[in-house]
Design a protein around this motif. Sequence first.
Motif, PDB file in Angstrom:
ATOM      1  N   GLY A 128       0.825  -1.204   0.000  1.00 37.72           N
ATOM      2  CA  GLY A 128       0.000   0.000   0.000  1.00 37.72           C
ATOM      3  C   GLY A 128       0.858   1.252   0.000  1.00 37.72           C
ATOM      4  N   ALA A 129       0.192   2.381   0.183  1.00 37.58           N
ATOM      5  CA  ALA A 129       0.918   3.652   0.188  1.00 37.58           C
ATOM      6  C   ALA A 129       1.591   3.891   1.528  1.00 37.58           C
ATOM      7  CB  ALA A 129      -0.043   4.790  -0.126  1.00 37.58           C
ATOM      8  N   GLY A 130       1.373   2.962   2.438  1.00 31.00           N
ATOM      9  CA  GLY A 130       2.044   3.080   3.729  1.00 31.00           C
ATOM     10  C   GLY A 130       1.170   3.729   4.782  1.00 31.00           C
ATOM     11  N   VAL A 131       1.741   3.821   5.985  1.00 32.38           N
ATOM     12  CA  VAL A 131       0.992   4.369   7.119  1.00 32.38           C
ATOM     13  C   VAL A 131       1.815   5.470   7.799  1.00 32.38           C
ATOM     14  CG1 VAL A 131      -0.264   2.215   7.560  1.00 32.38           C
ATOM     15  CG2 VAL A 131       1.921   2.635   8.733  1.00 32.38           C
ATOM     16  N   ILE A 132       1.113   6.257   8.594  1.00 34.54           N
ATOM     17  CA  ILE A 132       1.788   7.254   9.429  1.00 34.54           C
ATOM     18  C   ILE A 132       1.436   6.982  10.893  1.00 34.54           C
ATOM     19  CG2 ILE A 132       2.031   9.109   7.730  1.00 34.54           C
ATOM     20  CD1 ILE A 132      -0.575  10.234   8.596  1.00 34.54           C
ATOM     21  N   LEU A 133       2.360   7.348  11.768  1.00 39.14           N
ATOM     22  CA  LEU A 133       2.125   7.168  13.207  1.00 39.14           C
ATOM     23  C   LEU A 133       2.100   8.536  13.893  1.00 39.14           C
ATOM     24  CD1 LEU A 133       4.563   4.229  14.124  1.00 39.14           C
ATOM     25  CD2 LEU A 133       2.085   4.092  13.733  1.00 39.14           C
ATOM     26  N   GLY A 134       1.126   8.714  14.760  1.00 42.08           N
ATOM     27  CA  GLY A 134       1.074   9.910  15.605  1.00 42.08           C
ATOM     28  C   GLY A 134       1.125   9.476  17.055  1.00 42.08           C
ATOM     29  N   LEU A 135       2.040  10.050  17.814  1.00 39.86           N
ATOM     30  CA  LEU A 135       2.172   9.663  19.227  1.00 39.86           C
ATOM     31  C   LEU A 135       2.012  10.867  20.133  1.00 39.86           C
ATOM     32  CD1 LEU A 135       4.501   7.665  17.722  1.00 39.86           C
ATOM     33  CD2 LEU A 135       4.541   6.843  20.071  1.00 39.86           C
ATOM     34  N   ASP A 136       1.264  10.661  21.187  1.00 40.83           N
ATOM     35  CA  ASP A 136       1.146  11.669  22.238  1.00 40.83           C
ATOM     36  C   ASP A 136       1.689  11.065  23.519  1.00 40.83           C
ATOM     37  OD1 ASP A 136       0.258  13.823  23.899  1.00 40.83           O
ATOM     38  OD2 ASP A 136      -1.500  12.606  24.415  1.00 40.83           O
ATOM     39  N   GLY A 137       2.858  11.516  23.930  1.00 38.83           N
ATOM     40  CA  GLY A 137       3.478  10.968  25.136  1.00 38.83           C
ATOM     41  C   GLY A 137       3.358  11.961  26.276  1.00 38.83           C
ATOM     42  N   THR A 162       0.847   7.215  27.241  1.00 37.87           N
ATOM     43  CA  THR A 162       1.340   7.435  25.887  1.00 37.87           C
ATOM     44  C   THR A 162       0.366   6.756  24.931  1.00 37.87           C
ATOM     45  OG1 THR A 162       3.587   7.398  26.733  1.00 37.87           O
ATOM     46  CG2 THR A 162       3.322   7.105  24.368  1.00 37.87           C
ATOM     47  N   VAL A 163      -0.084   7.493  23.913  1.00 34.76           N
ATOM     48  CA  VAL A 163      -1.031   6.938  22.945  1.00 34.76           C
ATOM     49  C   VAL A 163      -0.394   6.992  21.563  1.00 34.76           C
ATOM     50  CG1 VAL A 163      -3.327   7.177  21.903  1.00 34.76           C
ATOM     51  CG2 VAL A 163      -2.994   7.712  24.327  1.00 34.76           C
ATOM     52  N   CYS A 164      -0.553   5.906  20.814  1.00 34.28           N
ATOM     53  CA  CYS A 164      -0.044   5.874  19.444  1.00 34.28           C
ATOM     54  C   CYS A 164      -1.212   5.592  18.492  1.00 34.28           C
ATOM     55  CB  CYS A 164       1.032   4.804  19.296  1.00 34.28           C
ATOM     56  SG  CYS A 164       1.718   4.719  17.627  1.00 34.28           S
ATOM     57  N   ILE A 165      -1.346   6.413  17.457  1.00 36.98           N
ATOM     58  CA  ILE A 165      -2.400   6.274  16.452  1.00 36.98           C
ATOM     59  C   ILE A 165      -1.744   5.937  15.116  1.00 36.98           C
ATOM     60  CG2 ILE A 165      -4.042   7.641  15.063  1.00 36.98           C
ATOM     61  CD1 ILE A 165      -5.198   7.040  17.738  1.00 36.98           C
ATOM     62  N   CYS A 166      -2.326   4.965  14.422  1.00 40.88           N
ATOM     63  CA  CYS A 166      -1.827   4.618  13.089  1.00 40.88           C
ATOM     64  C   CYS A 166      -2.890   4.977  12.060  1.00 40.88           C
ATOM     65  CB  CYS A 166      -1.518   3.118  13.049  1.00 40.88           C
ATOM     66  SG  CYS A 166      -0.755   2.608  11.499  1.00 40.88           S
ATOM     67  N   MET A 167      -2.494   5.734  11.038  1.00 36.25           N
ATOM     68  CA  MET A 167      -3.411   6.144   9.967  1.00 36.25           C
ATOM     69  C   MET A 167      -2.809   5.771   8.624  1.00 36.25           C
ATOM     70  SD  MET A 167      -4.728   9.932  10.926  1.00 36.25           S
ATOM     71  CE  MET A 167      -5.887  10.228  12.262  1.00 36.25           C
ATOM     72  N   PRO A 168      -3.666   5.549   7.603  1.00 37.37           N
ATOM     73  CA  PRO A 168      -3.133   5.292   6.264  1.00 37.37           C
ATOM     74  C   PRO A 168      -2.619   6.602   5.670  1.00 37.37           C
ATOM     75  CG  PRO A 168      -5.520   5.452   6.181  1.00 37.37           C
ATOM     76  CD  PRO A 168      -5.137   5.579   7.632  1.00 37.37           C
ATOM     77  N   LEU A 169      -1.686   6.524   4.761  1.00 41.20           N
ATOM     78  CA  LEU A 169      -1.136   7.762   4.211  1.00 41.20           C
ATOM     79  C   LEU A 169      -2.080   8.404   3.190  1.00 41.20           C
ATOM     80  CD1 LEU A 169       1.209   9.696   4.263  1.00 41.20           C
ATOM     81  CD2 LEU A 169       2.258   8.394   2.431  1.00 41.20           C
ATOM     82  N   ILE A 170      -2.573   7.621   2.211  1.00 40.73           N
ATOM     83  CA  ILE A 170      -3.477   8.096   1.140  1.00 40.73           C
ATOM     84  C   ILE A 170      -3.101   9.503   0.654  1.00 40.73           C
ATOM     85  CG2 ILE A 170      -5.895   8.124   0.367  1.00 40.73           C
ATOM     86  CD1 ILE A 170      -6.699   6.736   2.932  1.00 40.73           C
ATOM     87  N   PRO A 171      -1.958   9.670   0.030  1.00 41.54           N
ATOM     88  CA  PRO A 171      -1.519  11.014  -0.318  1.00 41.54           C
ATOM     89  C   PRO A 171      -2.407  11.655  -1.380  1.00 41.54           C
ATOM     90  CG  PRO A 171      -0.021   9.386  -1.217  1.00 41.54           C
ATOM     91  CD  PRO A 171      -1.017   8.642  -0.404  1.00 41.54           C
ATOM     92  N   PHE A 172      -2.688  12.931  -1.224  1.00 44.85           N
ATOM     93  CA  PHE A 172      -3.417  13.765  -2.186  1.00 44.85           C
ATOM     94  C   PHE A 172      -4.855  13.324  -2.425  1.00 44.85           C
ATOM     95  CE2 PHE A 172       1.040  14.556  -3.433  1.00 44.85           C
ATOM     96  CZ  PHE A 172       1.065  15.884  -3.020  1.00 44.85           C
ATOM     97  N   SER A 173      -5.324  12.259  -1.740  1.00 46.11           N
ATOM     98  CA  SER A 173      -6.716  11.885  -1.923  1.00 46.11           C
ATOM     99  C   SER A 173      -7.616  12.793  -1.077  1.00 46.11           C
ATOM    100  CB  SER A 173      -6.935  10.417  -1.548  1.00 46.11           C
ATOM    101  OG  SER A 173      -6.605  10.243  -0.200  1.00 46.11           O
ATOM    102  N   HIS A 174      -7.027  13.519  -0.161  1.00 50.95           N
ATOM    103  CA  HIS A 174      -7.785  14.469   0.655  1.00 50.95           C
ATOM    104  C   HIS A 174      -6.920  15.710   0.812  1.00 50.95           C
ATOM    105  CE1 HIS A 174     -10.425  11.189   2.057  1.00 50.95           C
ATOM    106  NE2 HIS A 174      -9.322  10.478   1.953  1.00 50.95           N
ATOM    107  N   SER A 175      -7.542  16.845   0.875  1.00 49.62           N
ATOM    108  CA  SER A 175      -6.740  18.047   1.085  1.00 49.62           C
ATOM    109  C   SER A 175      -6.467  18.263   2.572  1.00 49.62           C
ATOM    110  CB  SER A 175      -7.453  19.259   0.486  1.00 49.62           C
ATOM    111  OG  SER A 175      -8.688  19.442   1.137  1.00 49.62           O
ATOM    112  N   GLN A 176      -7.266  17.640   3.411  1.00 51.11           N
ATOM    113  CA  GLN A 176      -7.070  17.755   4.858  1.00 51.11           C
ATOM    114  C   GLN A 176      -7.019  16.353   5.457  1.00 51.11           C
ATOM    115  OE1 GLN A 176      -6.575  20.357   6.952  1.00 51.11           O
ATOM    116  NE2 GLN A 176      -6.420  21.695   5.171  1.00 51.11           N
ATOM    117  N   PRO A 177      -6.282  16.188   6.550  1.00 47.94           N
ATOM    118  CA  PRO A 177      -6.123  14.830   7.083  1.00 47.94           C
ATOM    119  C   PRO A 177      -7.290  14.358   7.956  1.00 47.94           C
ATOM    120  CG  PRO A 177      -4.827  16.364   8.370  1.00 47.94           C
ATOM    121  CD  PRO A 177      -5.478  17.174   7.292  1.00 47.94           C
TER     122      PRO A 177
END
Lengths: 367, 367
Positions: free
Chosen positions: A37-46, A51-66
């Motif tokens: 796939g196009a890969g994933v991104i990780l967001g962490l709030d420590g 500590t919380v970790c969120i994983c989201m798909p990258l889907i580049p340019f398919s949305h103008s906002q995340p």
Amino acid sequence: MKLEEKEEVTLDAVDMKRPRNGEIWDFELDMPMADGGAGVILGLDGGTTSTVCICMPLIPFSHSQPESLPILARAVAGCSNHNSVGETAARETLEQVMADALSKCGSKRSSVRAVCLAVSGVNHPTDQQRILGWLRDIFPSNVRLYVQNDAVAALASGTMGKLHGCVLIAGTGTIAYGFTDDGKEARAAGAGPVLGDWGSGYGIAAQALTAVVKAHDGRGQDTMLTSSILKTLGLSSADELIGWTYADPSWARIAALVPVVVSCAEAGDEVANKILLDSVQELASSVKAVVERLALCDGKGAFPLVMVGGVLEANRRWDIGKEVVNCISKHFPGVLPIRPKVEPAVGAAWLAWNFFMKECHREICRS
Amino acid sequence: MKLEEKEEVTLDAVDMKRPRNGEIWDFELDMPMADGGAGVILGLDGGTTSTVCICMPLIPFSHSQPESLPILARAVAGCSNHNSVGETAARETLEQVMADALSKCGSKRSSVRAVCLAVSGVNHPTDQQRILGWLRDIFPSNVRLYVQNDAVAALASGTMGKLHGCVLIAGTGTIAYGFTDDGKEARAAGAGPVLGDWGSGYGIAAQALTAVVKAHDGRGQDTMLTSSILKTLGLSSADELIGWTYADPSWARIAALVPVVVSCAEAGDEVANKILLDSVQELASSVKAVVERLALCDGKGAFPLVMVGGVLEANRRWDIGKEVVNCISKHFPGVLPIRPKVEPAVGAAWLAWNFFMKECHREICRS
């Protein structure tokens, strides 16, 4: 789609680092080589409590906002503030929570395109560099890595990933952090319990414990806090508070007493009320310092104030967050309080998405 | 001399415990079996910064007061407050410093008749019992063991071993402790940095560090403390203070900044002056609380106030100790400030002597 081509090339060229910590990354061994796939991104709030970790798909340019990106996985671990638990524990907690999130959504490190790690205790460029070093040890070299103070993710969680305005966090710790549209930033407080974060949950609770000790030894007036706190902690005398306090240096354990202080204040206890009123002044003064230094509000101009953390979220009769906003709006009537609908870790993932897209855009423009 | 006979019998019957910690007590192996004398007593002062052990000869009934007893040996070690360094480290420090003192004067544990261990962090009977347990593991069962808060030894150092009046300690930590002639006792403060010991060296220094952070982030006024403290610590920016503060949790390391605060106050810095004035109020309020609870001073009656610790001893233009006495004498004109000529560890040895003599006297009366 030039970017996607580039991504595929990068994926094949991944120079996968060997697992630093065998157990943590063992799950990767049983997974297929690449997910394609196009890969994933990780967001962490420590934060100082968890500590919380969120994983989201990258889907580049398919949305103008995340903000419409789905959440693929969410993992939770303990404190990752290196000032509170030490470097080794902080590092292991971060590594474990990222592994948990990736494992939950069936991804591995070779699928990761960007990580935004927003962690409390990042106070100086050297902190940032050290933590970037930890991440570089974990991920392949093509992964984009961003390390921020946890306040930045909290701001992003209320502004859909845009760095503008001010955020006030008051949980176990407290910090105010602000950005102008042209990228200037400023912070106030966030220096931990030794260095005057008296508006924080820890600060409120430590002052309440102090009030109990002072009432007990004759230095302070009697307070309902004594019976309420001793009952909550299962102790029989104020003398035992000293042993209880120093038996475990965790800041979150002390801060957990905030609801007891709020209850006593709501029941009319003078000492508890004074502690909360002082905390409101401290928190408001952090926001005011940031707004003034950044000139975020020229007279009546509006600016967002994102408010995050247990101390501000308490929807009780004694509403600390509401009092802080009242206090700030006397000086800056344009303050627009925002209570984010998503958690800061999602804000961190949105930041990772935004940073990544900006970098790619810049690279495309250059090429 | 009934007592001496008893002592000799006890000496022969010593049920010597095996060394708990081989290395520490190895020196005893090379010494003769028994020294044949009347034995020795140990006095220990375990503060938050250092631990001192004094060894004195017993010489029973040859003096009516212990202050003419010679000091046979003196040994020094680090912090032995279990709340600060943890139980294992505290215990090892105490054992080592006693071994050092005995070894220096060529005595061993079988010569010891009484030990008075006065250590900070003794706040509750359970603390006392736990530490008595440590001592019982070290010494033969006939040795008289006394565990007190370190403030009690400091009081004794100013009153020739008599427990009457009030003592104020202000070093790294602070505590006020008082006794009436008929044995009632009371304390105030001494609850450590989390629980409001703001008059202590740690409290003064932490407030100074906070003032630097607040001046830097816009919450507080500019202060000379910024340049003075950064220079002292070899840091280039106030942001670096956070890392410095949490890199090492030792209270004494923070408290070591007190002379910088005093210098800034003497140079006219408003912020530093306010910190010292607040500390004077805090220290005076501890003493007042003890004097009131014990009714040590009925109107004009005189009572000794023994003053101990680096914060009170500073013979500078800004004399914190003098200001505290001024403040107290407004409420209790009979206050008689005493600056002890001997260190608290000697006070602890005198206490051991007094306790031991009282017990022997009681036993002789019974027999």
